[in-house]
Enzyme design. Structure first.
Site, PDB file in Angstrom:
ATOM      1  N   THR A 140       0.912  -1.251  -0.039  1.00  0.00           N
ATOM      2  CA  THR A 140       0.038  -0.099  -0.093  1.00  0.00           C
ATOM      3  C   THR A 140       0.915   1.196  -0.093  1.00  0.00           C
ATOM      4  OG1 THR A 140      -1.535   1.478   1.230  1.00  0.00           O
ATOM      5  CG2 THR A 140      -0.310  -0.015   2.526  1.00  0.00           C
ATOM      6  N   ASP A 142      -0.416   3.810   1.229  1.00  0.00           N
ATOM      7  CA  ASP A 142      -0.629   4.585   2.561  1.00  0.00           C
ATOM      8  C   ASP A 142       0.041   4.300   3.605  1.00  0.00           C
ATOM      9  OD1 ASP A 142      -2.861   5.246   0.904  1.00  0.00           O
ATOM     10  OD2 ASP A 142      -4.283   3.838   1.519  1.00  0.00           O
TER      11      ASP A 142
END
Ligand code: F6P
Length: 362
Positions: A140, A142
């Site tokens: 990810t 994020d």
């Protein structure tokens, strides 16, 4: 245990480094275990649809290390526990997870390596609980998955965001403007915090620290009165005003989660109105996810792919490969997913930002 055949799939949105994981897994499986590798197309969809698989050989993965995206394709809608299908002209949501379990048996997979983010790894945990020999690899931009210090994809996103801040600086100064940059990250501010520090932002807004508009205005005004008639505001898409709500660009439904977006515009309008300066917003969006991975992400993705195959060979199903310090480790999927990673508001990076006079919005 003997590894004869493993499967690998990339689920959810893409992140730079997915191809590096696939390549490392195929090379390790072939070189060390003489094991066949089956690629599953478009996340879990390839275990449901016809023609959903392909054989991956070292020849097939040659040259993909620096490539962004994924040669297997990605599918955000591919949750076998809640799959949208058309029945008699109507859209319905069905649980087809038994079909997926059945297909894993039919393909005679000794293990299934699932490379994915939070959503994909949760599906993997459920499949493991249904008896599937699943191994997880966190992916990810994020950086919000537990069980690892950092996920591949994140470093590339930060590099891209930092370059954007550098570019905004020159035009902001030339025009005496406030430039607002909205960055991805869902409910965490890791990208905004790291890129904001690396790019020398004046204001950094992250979801973990609710902001007040007044604190932003104060910073911009004080810079202007000191002779700096421009400012750079970095805002994570998940940031929100104290007592206010996050801003969404797409509403969710039974299958898809809502998508954040729009806080940059709101901050821009407020600055333009209250500070008497021109303000412009840039939404960096999917530029943070596309393109070639950085050296760090290739390094981490390669180590993760090889480690996932070794974990499969030792029967470590239901576990996730992660990075702790300099070492590749593995933790149970359950433990990794129990608490999502968030920016610790007392951490050194936040403290450093404050020490440098960066406004964190509070
Ligand atoms: O999780 C990765 C991410 O890029 C988030 O930062 C962002 O909120 C979301 O995915 C965007 O999703 P989509 O590609 O479906 O618009």
């Amino acid at each position: 245990m003997t590894l004869n055949r493993i499967g690998i799939l990339t689920g959810g949105g893409d992140a730079p480094g997915l191809n590096a994981v696939i390549r490392a897994a195929v090379k390790t499986a072939t070189n060390v275990y003489s094991c066949d590798v089956i690629g599953i197309r478009r996340g879990f969809e390839g275990l449901i649809e016809v023609n959903g698989t392909l054989t991956l050989t070292p020849d097939r993965v040659r040259g993909i290390l620096p490539q962004g995206g994924t040669i297997l394709g990605a599918a955000n809608r591919g949750n076998p526990f809640a799959r949208k299908v058309m029945r008699d002209g109507k859209e319905v949501v069905e649980d087809v997870s038994d079909q997926v379990v059945q297909r894993i048996h039919e393909l005679e997979l000794d293990s299934l390596i699932v490379v994915g983010g939070d959503g994909t790894l949760r599906i993997s945990l459920e499949l493991y609980q249904k008896g599937c020999p699943v191994i997880g690899v966190p992916k990810t931009i994020d950086n919000d998955i537990g069980g690892t210090d950092v996920s591949f994809g994140f470093d590339t996103a930060v590099a891209m965001a930092t370059e954007a801040i550098d570019r905004l600086h020159t035009t902001a100064e030339a025009h005496h403007r406030v430039m607002i940059l909205e960055l991805m990250g869902r409910n965490t501010g890791f990208i905004a915090l790291e890129a904001g520090l690396a790019g020398g932002a004046d204001v950094i807004l992250i979801p973990e620290i609710p902001f007040t508009f007044e604190s932003i205005f104060e910073k911009i005004r004080s810079r202007a009165s000191a002779g700096y008639h421009f400012s750079i505001v970095v805002v994570a898409e998940g940031a929100s005003p104290l007592g206010g709500d996050q801003v969404f660009s797409i509403k969710g439904d039974e299958v898809r989660s809502p998508r954040l977006g729009g806080i940059g515009q709101l901050v821009t309008e407020n600055i333009a109105q209250s500070c008497g300066m021109e303000a412009r917003v840039t939404v960096l969006g999917h530029l943070q996810r596309g393109g070639s991975p950085t050296a760090f992400d290739r390094w981490l993705a390669t180590r993760s792919g090889a480690a996932a195959v070794r974990l499969a060979a030792s029967g470590g199903f239901g576990r996730l490969v992660g990075l702790r310090g300099e070492s590749i480790v593995d933790v149970s999927l359950e433990e990794a997913l129990a608490i999502p990673r968030r920016v610790d508001v007392e951490c050194d990076a936040v403290r450093t930002a404050r020490d440098l006079g960066i406004c964190m919005g509070d």
